[in-house]
Design a protein around this motif. Structure first.
Motif, mmCIF file in Angstrom:
data_model
loop_
_atom_site.group_PDB
_atom_site.id
_atom_site.type_symbol
_atom_site.label_atom_id
_atom_site.label_comp_id
_atom_site.label_asym_id
_atom_site.label_seq_id
_atom_site.Cartn_x
_atom_site.Cartn_y
_atom_site.Cartn_z
ATOM 1 N N TYR A 163 0.856 -1.179 0.000
ATOM 2 C CA TYR A 163 0.000 0.000 0.000
ATOM 3 C C TYR A 163 0.896 1.233 0.000
ATOM 4 N N GLY A 164 0.314 2.394 -0.289
ATOM 5 C CA GLY A 164 1.097 3.631 -0.265
ATOM 6 C C GLY A 164 1.261 4.169 1.133
ATOM 7 N N LEU A 165 1.732 3.333 2.023
ATOM 8 C CA LEU A 165 1.934 3.669 3.439
ATOM 9 C C LEU A 165 3.424 3.670 3.754
ATOM 10 N N PRO A 166 3.827 4.206 4.886
ATOM 11 C CA PRO A 166 5.246 4.150 5.249
ATOM 12 C C PRO A 166 5.792 2.723 5.189
ATOM 13 N N ARG A 167 7.031 2.619 4.763
ATOM 14 C CA ARG A 167 7.660 1.320 4.537
ATOM 15 C C ARG A 167 7.626 0.435 5.782
ATOM 16 N N GLU A 168 7.781 1.040 6.942
ATOM 17 C CA GLU A 168 7.822 0.228 8.165
ATOM 18 C C GLU A 168 6.498 -0.495 8.389
ATOM 19 N N MET A 169 5.382 0.053 7.880
ATOM 20 C CA MET A 169 4.097 -0.622 8.016
ATOM 21 C C MET A 169 4.032 -1.864 7.131
ATOM 22 N N PHE A 170 4.618 -1.769 5.955
ATOM 23 C CA PHE A 170 4.721 -2.948 5.091
ATOM 24 C C PHE A 170 5.545 -4.028 5.784
ATOM 25 N N GLU A 171 6.681 -3.630 6.336
ATOM 26 C CA GLU A 171 7.559 -4.588 7.019
ATOM 27 C C GLU A 171 6.853 -5.201 8.225
ATOM 28 N N ALA A 172 5.921 -4.453 8.833
ATOM 29 C CA ALA A 172 5.183 -4.961 9.992
ATOM 30 C C ALA A 172 4.028 -5.868 9.591
ATOM 31 N N GLY A 173 3.775 -5.990 8.284
ATOM 32 C CA GLY A 173 2.751 -6.931 7.827
ATOM 33 C C GLY A 173 1.497 -6.292 7.273
ATOM 34 N N ILE A 174 1.449 -4.964 7.176
ATOM 35 C CA ILE A 174 0.282 -4.309 6.597
ATOM 36 C C ILE A 174 0.480 -4.279 5.089
ATOM 37 N N ARG A 175 -0.052 -5.267 4.413
ATOM 38 C CA ARG A 175 0.169 -5.459 2.983
ATOM 39 C C ARG A 175 -1.004 -6.212 2.382
ATOM 40 N N ARG A 176 -1.030 -6.335 1.082
ATOM 41 C CA ARG A 176 -2.102 -7.056 0.389
ATOM 42 C C ARG A 176 -1.793 -8.556 0.423
ATOM 43 N N TYR A 177 -2.744 -9.338 0.917
ATOM 44 C CA TYR A 177 -2.541 -10.782 1.015
ATOM 45 C C TYR A 177 -3.327 -11.569 -0.045
ATOM 46 N N GLY A 178 -4.535 -11.131 -0.378
ATOM 47 C CA GLY A 178 -5.360 -11.903 -1.309
ATOM 48 C C GLY A 178 -6.003 -13.080 -0.592
ATOM 49 N N PHE A 179 -7.160 -13.509 -1.083
ATOM 50 C CA PHE A 179 -7.904 -14.599 -0.439
ATOM 51 C C PHE A 179 -8.492 -15.528 -1.508
ATOM 52 N N HIS A 180 -9.314 -16.466 -1.080
ATOM 53 C CA HIS A 180 -9.922 -17.483 -1.956
ATOM 54 C C HIS A 180 -8.865 -18.339 -2.663
ATOM 55 N N GLY A 181 -7.684 -18.418 -2.058
ATOM 56 C CA GLY A 181 -6.600 -19.158 -2.696
ATOM 57 C C GLY A 181 -6.886 -20.630 -2.910
ATOM 58 N N LEU A 182 -7.607 -21.261 -1.971
ATOM 59 C CA LEU A 182 -7.918 -22.685 -2.137
ATOM 60 C C LEU A 182 -8.847 -22.892 -3.324
ATOM 61 N N SER A 183 -9.761 -21.955 -3.542
ATOM 62 C CA SER A 183 -10.638 -22.037 -4.709
ATOM 63 C C SER A 183 -9.834 -21.873 -5.992
ATOM 64 N N TYR A 184 -8.914 -20.905 -6.010
ATOM 65 C CA TYR A 184 -8.099 -20.705 -7.210
ATOM 66 C C TYR A 184 -7.215 -21.919 -7.493
ATOM 67 N N GLU A 185 -6.672 -22.522 -6.456
ATOM 68 C CA GLU A 185 -5.890 -23.751 -6.635
ATOM 69 C C GLU A 185 -6.735 -24.842 -7.269
#
Length: 408
Positions: A163-185
């Motif tokens: 996201y367009g947030l401070p880098r330390e937030m990305f490093e702390a885990g605030i990021r895009r994860y995505g879901f429904h992965g088992l369905s896509y598999e």
């Protein structure tokens, strides 16, 4: 009865379950069922093998809890499969955060770590973990395996994950994860037989149901998803808002005095198709309604699908196949038709008759980009992951990964 494997898949308003025999390194389904409509008119149905479905109301036919649904599933399995010996239980867990990049055998420590992720998926994660706890009590000698909806999307490029947030937030885990992965598999396991020349090129999969998302898959791997940090982002859903200007939340907090609890209730339970229509979160009811609010909610839903389709195609510099899956994607031919209307610019031309018949191929013969309907089978994906993680001989799913990282 020889030992078998169970799968439990708790959704926001449903619980699916299945029992599998362990044969020749592959799970062989013996029985399956589901409880759905848990928030409104709870109902239960299940079938043994190819027998006709057995249907019944759950409780008094009104709302029911996931615990009631799980108890009903275990009671039905005990009735239909007496002497059931369970070697392993596979559990769908929606959020694995940045620490869990593949299936993992559940221990007390793992369960404690997963509870820390409940705020990121409040509609699902508590039910997922409650199911694990009940199943561990019911089958204490079985191996329990957590299978994550986020794992399929691990490995995205930084630009797709940040996201367009401070880098330390990305490093702390605030990021895009995505879901429904088992369905896509599941879809990507079935697609090669249907689309032998397209499946490993540029594919957009639309998982449309009470929860909805879309995914760009290139070379068999996820490269972008419409969902992000939580399962709220992207497409509007049954009761979830989808993409939203964060300034709206600031306004609601400042001008209406809404706190985190009230915003959570709003965004997860009162928005989406339900909020837009003021009628229902169920697409079947909206399609059957002649009220303008129902049609406007459908138009908004379809409009977002079109927008995300274009965005995902741009991410991959084009598209070679479009796939519809999930309860709406598989069954609502009008939604598919509306979503692909005017999509000739992407190279997609629909075959209306094939689409109304449900496919599996719904594009016209001369269409440059193929369109398909594929019935997702998340339970089978969970079963294969569970067999592999429990050492029961399953062939690994594509892109199977392992536990990565430690909690800070």
């Amino acid at each position: 009865m020889s030992a078998c494997l169970l799968t439990l898949n708790a959704g926001s308003s449903s619980l699916k379950f299945a029992a599998y025999a362990l044969r020749a390194g592959e799970p062989w389904r013996l029985a399956r069922g589901q409880a759905e409509g848990l928030k409104s008119h709870a109902r239960f149905e299940a079938r043994l093998g190819d027998e006709a479905k057995q249907k019944r109301t759950l409780g008094d036919g009104g709302p029911a809890s996931h615990r009631q649904a799980l108890d009903a599933a275990l009671a039905w399995l005990g009735e239909k499969m007496p002497g059931l010996e369970v070697a392993a239980v596979g559990h769908r867990v929606v959020h694995g955060g940045r620490f869990f990049a593949g299936p993992v055998v559940v221990t007390d420590e793992i369960l404690q770590r997963l509870r820390l992720l409940e705020p990121l998926a409040p509609l699902h994660q508590p039910h997922n973990l409650a199911g694990i706890e009940v199943a561990r009590q019911a089958f204490p000698d079985a191996v329990h395996v957590a299978c994550f909806d986020t794992a399929f999307h691990r490995g995205h490029a930084f630009a797709e994950e940040a996201y367009g947030l401070p880098r330390e937030m990305f490093e702390a885990g605030i990021r895009r994860y995505g879901f429904h992965g088992l369905s896509y598999e599941s879809v990507m396991r079935l697609l090669p037989a249907m689309a032998p020349t397209e499946w490993n090129k540029r594919v957009i999969v639309a998982h449309l149901g009470n929860g909805a998302s879309m995914c760009a898959i290139q070379g068999g791997a996820s490269v972008a998803s419409t969902m992000g940090f939580t399962a709220l982002d992207g497409l509007p859903m049954g009761t979830r808002c989808g993409q939203l200007d964060p300034g709206v939340l600031l306004f609601l907090m400042a001008q209406r005095g809404m706190d985190a609890a009230s915003l959570t209730q709003l965004l997860y339970n009162e928005c989406g198709l339900k909020g837009l229509s003021g009628i229902s979160s169920d697409m079947r009811e909206l399609e059957a309604s002649d009220r303008p609010e129902a049609q406007e909610a459908i138009a908004y839903f379809v409009g977002r699908i079109r927008r995300e389709m274009g965005a995902l195609a741009a991410t991959m510099r084009g598209v070679d196949a479009i796939v519809f899956t999930g309860g709406i994607g598989e069954n609502a031919w009008r939604i598919r038709e509306m979503a692909l209307e005017g999509a000739e610019w992407l190279g997609i031309e629909l075959d209306p008759e094939a689409n109304r018949a449900g496919g599996p191929v719904i594009s016209a013969r001369h269409s440059r980009v193929k369109a398909f309907v594929v019935k997702t089978d998340e339970e089978a994906a969970i079963a294969r992951h569970t067999m592999e993680a429990a050492g029961l001989g399953a062939r690994p799913e594509p892109r199977a990964k392992t536990l990565a990282g430690e909690f800070e």
